[in-house]
Structure formats: structure tokens, C-alpha cells
Design a protein around this motif. Structure first.
Motif, mmCIF file in Angstrom:
data_model
loop_
_atom_site.group_PDB
_atom_site.id
_atom_site.type_symbol
_atom_site.label_atom_id
_atom_site.label_comp_id
_atom_site.label_asym_id
_atom_site.label_seq_id
_atom_site.Cartn_x
_atom_site.Cartn_y
_atom_site.Cartn_z
ATOM 1 N N GLY A 102 0.818 -1.209 0.000
ATOM 2 C CA GLY A 102 0.000 0.000 0.000
ATOM 3 C C GLY A 102 0.849 1.255 0.000
ATOM 4 N N TRP A 103 1.952 1.226 0.764
ATOM 5 C CA TRP A 103 2.847 2.385 0.819
ATOM 6 C C TRP A 103 3.503 2.603 -0.533
ATOM 7 N N ILE A 144 11.012 7.484 -5.449
ATOM 8 C CA ILE A 144 12.168 7.588 -4.563
ATOM 9 C C ILE A 144 11.725 8.149 -3.210
ATOM 10 N N PHE A 145 12.174 7.493 -2.143
ATOM 11 C CA PHE A 145 12.060 8.017 -0.781
ATOM 12 C C PHE A 145 13.475 8.250 -0.280
ATOM 13 N N HIS A 146 13.694 9.411 0.348
ATOM 14 C CA HIS A 146 15.012 9.689 0.915
ATOM 15 C C HIS A 146 14.836 10.464 2.217
ATOM 16 N N GLY A 147 15.516 10.012 3.261
ATOM 17 C CA GLY A 147 15.449 10.706 4.541
ATOM 18 C C GLY A 147 16.472 10.174 5.511
ATOM 19 N N PRO A 148 16.435 10.662 6.756
ATOM 20 C CA PRO A 148 17.421 10.231 7.750
ATOM 21 C C PRO A 148 17.328 8.746 8.087
ATOM 22 N N ALA A 149 16.177 8.118 7.830
ATOM 23 C CA ALA A 149 16.035 6.676 8.109
ATOM 24 C C ALA A 149 16.564 5.816 6.962
ATOM 25 N N LEU A 204 10.947 0.036 -2.100
ATOM 26 C CA LEU A 204 10.008 0.743 -1.216
ATOM 27 C C LEU A 204 9.257 -0.242 -0.325
ATOM 28 N N ILE A 205 8.812 -1.349 -0.897
ATOM 29 C CA ILE A 205 8.092 -2.360 -0.110
ATOM 30 C C ILE A 205 8.993 -2.891 1.005
ATOM 31 N N ALA A 206 10.212 -3.230 0.674
ATOM 32 C CA ALA A 206 11.154 -3.745 1.680
ATOM 33 C C ALA A 206 11.472 -2.682 2.736
ATOM 34 N N PHE A 207 11.657 -1.454 2.297
ATOM 35 C CA PHE A 207 12.015 -0.372 3.216
ATOM 36 C C PHE A 207 10.894 -0.112 4.214
#
Length: 138
Positions: A30-31, A40-45, A54-57
Motif C-alpha cells: 500500500g505504501w 524515490i524516498f530519501h530521509g534520515p532513516a 520501497l516495499i522492503a524499506f
């Protein structure tokens, strides 16, 4: 840059709500559905690019921050056709086993694109809104 329509504004805010609910429920599929195929997702985590990553993250985030909850507000938009620069504040609540809750104040800076009539994140960056380097507690 033009003004955003009310319909598009609400659709992007709904996209943010779906993002928050799915990541907080550790629903990786869903995410990932809130992103484009190469999103793309990018951040301190961490960083994830593409649907499988993305699914794994999402699962990794759930394991690292069990019970964490995302709250977003103060949405701003700059639209140019089927592309929108969006930013908002993020209040990330992290519960601890002793019952206390840590609140981390951050922001999102996004590129949101309309794909087949649906707004999706092409890129979502977690950024500092306080002038300090964004970091999550251990």
C-alpha cells in the motif's frame, strides 16, 4: 507555476494520508502504491528507489520504529500541469516501551506527478524544518 485546483489539492492531501496510514500499518504494498513505479524516498532513516525497494524499506521502518505514527500539516503546493512541488510539516511520533512518546519534527519536500489521472509521489524527501540536521532517535 499556476494555482492548484481544490480537487487536486484534496487529492494530494489524501495521498499524504494514504502514505501515512500505510507506512504506519507497515503495509509495504500500500505504501509503495503511493509512489510512481520508479518512486524515490530519501530521509534520515534511509533511501529506497523503485517499487520492490520501497516495499522492503517499509518493513524495515516498521521494525525500527514499532508503533510509529506520521502526522502531516501545513501543506503548500506549486503546480505546473501534471507536476506539483509539495511540501508540508511532519510530526513523527515514536512510542517507547515505558509509555513515553518522542516527537520528531521534520518536513517533506515532494515531487508529485499525475499518472493516469492519479497523483503519486515521484520523489519524497524528509528534510529538517528547524535548521538542525534531521536525525531520528535510536
Amino acid at each position: 507555476m499556476g494555482k492548484i485546483s481544490l480537487e487536486d489539492r484534496f487529492e494530494i492531501i489524501d495521498l499524504c494520508s494514504r502514505y501515512n496510514y500505510t507506512v504506519d500499518q507497515v503495509d509495504g504494498v500500500g505504501w509503495a502504491d503511493t509512489f510512481t513505479a520508479g518512486g524515490i524516498f530519501h530521509g534520515p532513516a534511509g533511501h529506497a528507489e523503485g517499487r520492490d525497494a520501497l516495499i522492503a524499506f517499509c518493513g524495515e521502518l516498521g521494525a525500527s520504529f514499532p508503533g510509529g505514527m506520521h502526522f502531516t500539516d501545513n501543506h503548500l503546493f506549486e503546480v505546473d500541469g501534471d507536476t506539483c512541488k509539495h511540501k508540508c510539516f511532519l510530526d513523527f511520533k515514536i512510542p517507547s516501551p515505558d509509555g513515553s512518546v518522542t516527537s520528531v519534527l521534520l518536513g517533506y519536500e515532494d515531487i508529485v506527478v499525475k499518472v493516469d489521472g492519479e497523483w503519486l509521489f515521484q520523489r519524497r524527501d524528509v528534510v529538517s524544518v528547524t535548521g538542525y540536521e534531521a536525525s531520528l532517535p535510536d
